[in-house]
Design an enzyme around this catalytic site. Sequence first.
Site, PDB file in Angstrom:
ATOM      1  N   LYS A   1       0.944  -1.511  -0.191  1.00 35.95           N
ATOM      2  CA  LYS A   1      -0.152   0.046   0.309  1.00 35.95           C
ATOM      3  C   LYS A   1       1.005   1.018   0.286  1.00 35.95           C
ATOM      4  CE  LYS A   1      -2.296   3.395   2.044  1.00 35.95           C
ATOM      5  NZ  LYS A   1      -1.930   4.404   1.071  1.00 35.95           N
TER       6      LYS A   1
ATOM      7  N   GLY B   1       6.302   5.871   7.994  1.00 38.20           N
ATOM      8  CA  GLY B   1       5.785   7.233   8.672  1.00 38.20           C
ATOM      9  C   GLY B   1       5.037   7.508   9.644  1.00 38.20           C
ATOM     10  N   SER B   2       4.277   8.339   9.753  1.00 38.93           N
ATOM     11  CA  SER B   2       4.101   9.683  11.261  1.00 38.93           C
ATOM     12  C   SER B   2       3.622   8.457  12.566  1.00 38.93           C
ATOM     13  CB  SER B   2       2.888  10.204  11.372  1.00 38.93           C
ATOM     14  OG  SER B   2       1.681   9.530  11.488  1.00 38.93           O
ATOM     15  N   ASN B   3       4.323   8.675  13.457  1.00 39.49           N
ATOM     16  CA  ASN B   3       4.010   8.014  14.808  1.00 39.49           C
ATOM     17  C   ASN B   3       2.456   7.952  14.611  1.00 39.49           C
ATOM     18  OD1 ASN B   3       7.563   9.670  15.311  1.00 39.49           O
ATOM     19  ND2 ASN B   3       6.634   8.194  17.040  1.00 39.49           N
TER      20      ASN B   3
ATOM     21  N   VAL C   1       0.189   7.205  12.941  1.00 39.67           N
ATOM     22  CA  VAL C   1      -0.251   5.882  11.948  1.00 39.67           C
ATOM     23  C   VAL C   1       0.372   4.729  12.504  1.00 39.67           C
ATOM     24  CG1 VAL C   1      -0.258   5.835   9.690  1.00 39.67           C
ATOM     25  CG2 VAL C   1      -1.083   7.613  10.354  1.00 39.67           C
ATOM     26  N   GLY C   2       1.633   5.243  12.886  1.00 39.68           N
ATOM     27  CA  GLY C   2       2.656   4.054  13.261  1.00 39.68           C
ATOM     28  C   GLY C   2       1.925   3.010  14.193  1.00 39.68           C
TER      29      GLY C   2
ATOM     30  N   GLU D   1       9.096   2.452  11.358  1.00 41.35           N
ATOM     31  CA  GLU D   1      10.584   3.216  11.518  1.00 41.35           C
ATOM     32  C   GLU D   1       9.353   4.395  11.095  1.00 41.35           C
ATOM     33  OE1 GLU D   1      13.020   1.066  12.285  1.00 41.35           O
ATOM     34  OE2 GLU D   1      12.692   3.220  12.171  1.00 41.35           O
TER      35      GLU D   1
ATOM     36  N   CYS E   1      12.770  11.329   7.417  1.00 35.98           N
ATOM     37  CA  CYS E   1      13.141  10.991   8.826  1.00 35.98           C
ATOM     38  C   CYS E   1      14.309  11.291   9.356  1.00 35.98           C
ATOM     39  CB  CYS E   1      12.288   9.464   9.201  1.00 35.98           C
ATOM     40  SG  CYS E   1      13.849   7.837   8.279  1.00 35.98           S
TER      41      CYS E   1
ATOM     42  N   GLU F   1       7.811  17.029  15.643  1.00 35.99           N
ATOM     43  CA  GLU F   1       9.046  16.276  14.421  1.00 35.99           C
ATOM     44  C   GLU F   1       7.897  17.758  13.310  1.00 35.99           C
ATOM     45  OE1 GLU F   1       7.951  13.032  11.446  1.00 35.99           O
ATOM     46  OE2 GLU F   1       9.942  12.806  11.505  1.00 35.99           O
TER      47      GLU F   1
HETATM   48  N1  LIG Z   1       9.744   8.487   9.909  1.00 33.10           N
HETATM   49  C1  LIG Z   1       9.460   8.493   7.844  1.00 33.10           C
HETATM   50  O1  LIG Z   1      10.110   8.032   7.092  1.00 33.10           O
HETATM   51  C2  LIG Z   1       8.481   9.614   7.295  1.00 33.10           C
HETATM   52  C3  LIG Z   1       7.973   9.956   8.452  1.00 33.10           C
HETATM   53  N2  LIG Z   1       6.556  11.036   8.131  1.00 33.10           N
HETATM   54  C4  LIG Z   1       5.512  11.357   9.218  1.00 33.10           C
HETATM   55  O2  LIG Z   1       4.490  11.530   9.011  1.00 33.10           O
HETATM   56  C5  LIG Z   1       3.723  12.913   8.516  1.00 33.10           C
HETATM   57  C6  LIG Z   1       2.466  12.759   7.546  1.00 33.10           C
HETATM   58  O3  LIG Z   1       3.405  11.870   6.383  1.00 33.10           O
HETATM   59  P1  LIG Z   1       2.241  11.041   5.461  1.00 33.10           P
HETATM   60  O4  LIG Z   1       3.010  10.866   4.537  1.00 33.10           O
HETATM   61  O5  LIG Z   1       0.987  11.296   5.729  1.00 33.10           O
HETATM   62  O6  LIG Z   1       2.825   9.889   7.457  1.00 33.10           O
HETATM   63  P2  LIG Z   1       1.720   9.393   7.512  1.00 33.10           P
HETATM   64  O7  LIG Z   1       1.840   8.156   8.620  1.00 33.10           O
HETATM   65  O8  LIG Z   1       0.174   9.767   7.522  1.00 33.10           O
HETATM   66  O9  LIG Z   1       1.265   7.948   5.829  1.00 33.10           O
HETATM   67  C7  LIG Z   1       2.355   6.820   5.831  1.00 33.10           C
HETATM   68  C8  LIG Z   1       1.172   5.608   5.110  1.00 33.10           C
HETATM   69  O10 LIG Z   1       0.410   5.735   6.177  1.00 33.10           O
HETATM   70  C9  LIG Z   1      -0.700   5.193   5.601  1.00 33.10           C
HETATM   71  N3  LIG Z   1      -1.400   5.827   6.484  1.00 33.10           N
HETATM   72  C10 LIG Z   1      -2.211   7.029   6.684  1.00 33.10           C
HETATM   73  N4  LIG Z   1      -3.617   6.764   7.723  1.00 33.10           N
HETATM   74  C11 LIG Z   1      -3.001   5.692   8.174  1.00 33.10           C
HETATM   75  C12 LIG Z   1      -3.968   4.684   8.896  1.00 33.10           C
HETATM   76  N5  LIG Z   1      -4.781   5.288  10.018  1.00 33.10           N
HETATM   77  N6  LIG Z   1      -3.713   3.583   9.322  1.00 33.10           N
HETATM   78  C13 LIG Z   1      -2.609   2.745   8.555  1.00 33.10           C
HETATM   79  N7  LIG Z   1      -1.948   3.817   6.856  1.00 33.10           N
HETATM   80  C14 LIG Z   1      -2.335   4.557   7.171  1.00 33.10           C
HETATM   81  C15 LIG Z   1      -1.007   6.237   4.688  1.00 33.10           C
HETATM   82  O11 LIG Z   1      -1.309   6.023   3.362  1.00 33.10           O
HETATM   83  P3  LIG Z   1      -2.074   7.690   2.654  1.00 33.10           P
HETATM   84  O12 LIG Z   1      -0.925   8.189   2.322  1.00 33.10           O
HETATM   85  O13 LIG Z   1      -2.753   6.940   1.589  1.00 33.10           O
HETATM   86  O14 LIG Z   1      -1.825   8.545   4.067  1.00 33.10           O
HETATM   87  C16 LIG Z   1       0.938   6.117   3.872  1.00 33.10           C
HETATM   88  O15 LIG Z   1       0.834   5.465   3.062  1.00 33.10           O
HETATM   89  C17 LIG Z   1       5.085  14.049   8.206  1.00 33.10           C
HETATM   90  O16 LIG Z   1       4.998  15.103   9.016  1.00 33.10           O
HETATM   91  C18 LIG Z   1       6.088  13.355   8.953  1.00 33.10           C
HETATM   92  O17 LIG Z   1       5.838  14.190  10.491  1.00 33.10           O
HETATM   93  C19 LIG Z   1       6.270  10.898   7.208  1.00 33.10           C
HETATM   94  C20 LIG Z   1       6.845   9.901   5.789  1.00 33.10           C
HETATM   95  C21 LIG Z   1       7.018   9.270   6.092  1.00 33.10           C
HETATM   96  C1  LIG Z   2      12.490   7.617   5.836  1.00 31.44           C
HETATM   97  C2  LIG Z   2      14.288   7.909   6.004  1.00 31.44           C
HETATM   98  C3  LIG Z   2      14.990   7.154   4.715  1.00 31.44           C
HETATM   99  C4  LIG Z   2      16.497   8.040   4.997  1.00 31.44           C
HETATM  100  C5  LIG Z   2      16.708   8.023   3.853  1.00 31.44           C
HETATM  101  C6  LIG Z   2      18.413   8.394   3.752  1.00 31.44           C
HETATM  102  O1  LIG Z   2      18.275   9.440   5.252  1.00 31.44           O
HETATM  103  O2  LIG Z   2      19.185   8.977   3.104  1.00 31.44           O
END
Ligand SMILES: NC(=O)C1=CN([C@@H]2O[C@H](COP(=O)(O)OP(=O)(O)OC[C@H]3O[C@@H](n4cnc5c(N)ncnc54)[C@H](OP(=O)(O)O)[C@@H]3O)[C@@H](O)[C@H]2O)C=CC1
Ligand SMILES: CCCCCC(=O)O
Length: 485
Positions: free
Chosen positions: A177, A230-232, A234-235, A252, A286, A387
Amino acid sequence: MESINNYSNYIGGAWLPPQRGQMTISVNPANRNEVVGNIPLSTRDDLDKAVTAANDARAAWRKLSGAGRGAFLYKAADILERRLDEVGRTMTREMGKTLAEAKGETARGVAILRYYAGEGMRKIGDVIPASDADAFMFTTRVPLGVVGAITPWNFPVAIPLWKIAPALIYGNTVVWKPASETAVTSVLVMECFHEAGLPEGVLNLVIGGGKEIGQGLAEHPGVQGITFTGSNAVGKSVGQAAFARGAKYQLEMGGKNPIIVAADADLDLAADAAISGGFKSTGQKCTATSRVIVVKDVYEAFRDKLVEKTASIRVGNGLSETTWLGPCANEKQYETVLGYIRSGKEEGAKLLLGGTPPEEEELRDGFYITPAIFEDVDSRMAIAQEEIFGPVLSLMKAADLPEAIRLANDVQFGLSASLYTKDIASALAFVQEMDAGLVRINAETAGVELQAPFGGMKDSSSHSREQGQAAIEFFTSIKTVFMKP
Ligand SMILES: NC(=O)C1=CN([C@@H]2O[C@H](COP(=O)(O)OP(=O)(O)OC[C@H]3O[C@@H](n4cnc5c(N)ncnc54)[C@H](OP(=O)(O)O)[C@@H]3O)[C@@H](O)[C@H]2O)C=CC1
Ligand SMILES: CCCCCC(=O)O
């Protein structure tokens, strides 16, 4: 007017539209009026079909040798490499990072595929002497089964591939997904696997909303492992859903990464690292730098260098060769970052430069923010604790290195941290005392290597490690075998 393509899911080896026919659009953050493609708004029916296809493909895929599975990854790598420019351009149009970074990330995806293709021919167990002299004891590894991969928009090629490639090479089948933001990019990656002849059902792509498809994956009884970035917020819900049904999960999440500038640091190198780590990909990594902790002896000299260098950054459309910093990936992120800039000022930090939409008329339709630097930042402020995921650096002053490390640790996150120093003892102290999964000396906080373990401590991670040979720990289960004649 360029026609807008419709994109589909990829389930059981076929390109399928969402069963209920609902679609939405993927928009270019450099120009909100530009539609990159029409993408599926899939539902649980589509997800069920994909999980069934993945389960049906498990036995045959598992029976293949590691080398046999690796052959498909090598082919996919060659195809992705051939399409590198197209994938890079699509990534830039969907989430805004510069074309150079997008092509660099795609090349990294090629390397990840080749790395894990090779992993198919490496040992997966050990022979352990049994206390019974007539017995033969050894370990081996078996795949989890069906793995759900939920991936973000910030690295729409590298992060999915550093999950999918190890999942596949170790014998799992996958339901992926992708982030809706970068759905078209994910289709191009999926096309490479399809062209490589991956057997049907081994890898399935389901495009749809996070709650519907992401949470649906986490909850699905036909899925044995979930890997999420992704975000904390959602994680946490993904991990809770997986834990509730006994599935293995890997999360992560966010970071609040510091760079410490010691009194003996090379100030030019440290300033360049803070800028690259903090502003490349518009700060949407991240591993991005967000706090710059400077020992007081060199604070003013460093601050002035940092501001002067940042002021020369060119903001613009990522497709333009003159652009160094592109737009935020979407309107939600754009508003989030502007909100933190407001809160930084309200909490008493001093905005030294940037933090506003650029003045150029040609940028008015994009989600652009000029790179921002705050000083007089207290560790309790939101911009020092939360963040932001945007082009914002927070300068903090420390009396000495021990206080700098204490400040660096004074957050709930622990993903990446850098120290600029020429002193070995300082470096070793930092390595020992910094609570982060990635600790870097005279190197920026971002830019991880695919062959090394990747992951965070504290709230940044569920504490497994991705990438390198560490990935085998999540994507397999160990069996200890004891045999007697
Ligand atoms: N640690 C990292 O590498 C990352 C951290 N982030 C953090 O997340 C914040 C928002 O970014 P974003 O991409 O929206 O991150 P999200 O956590 O919202 O999304 C990450 C993934 O989870 C999916 N998702 C969203 N809601 C749900 C849910 N309830 N249950 C399961 N999966 C879900 C998203 O789908 P969909 O796109 O369809 O919503 C996407 O595929 C950023 O501001 C940042 O703080 C974001 C990206 C990477
Ligand atoms: C989600 C963050 C990925 C880190 C990739 C990098 O620092 O090169």
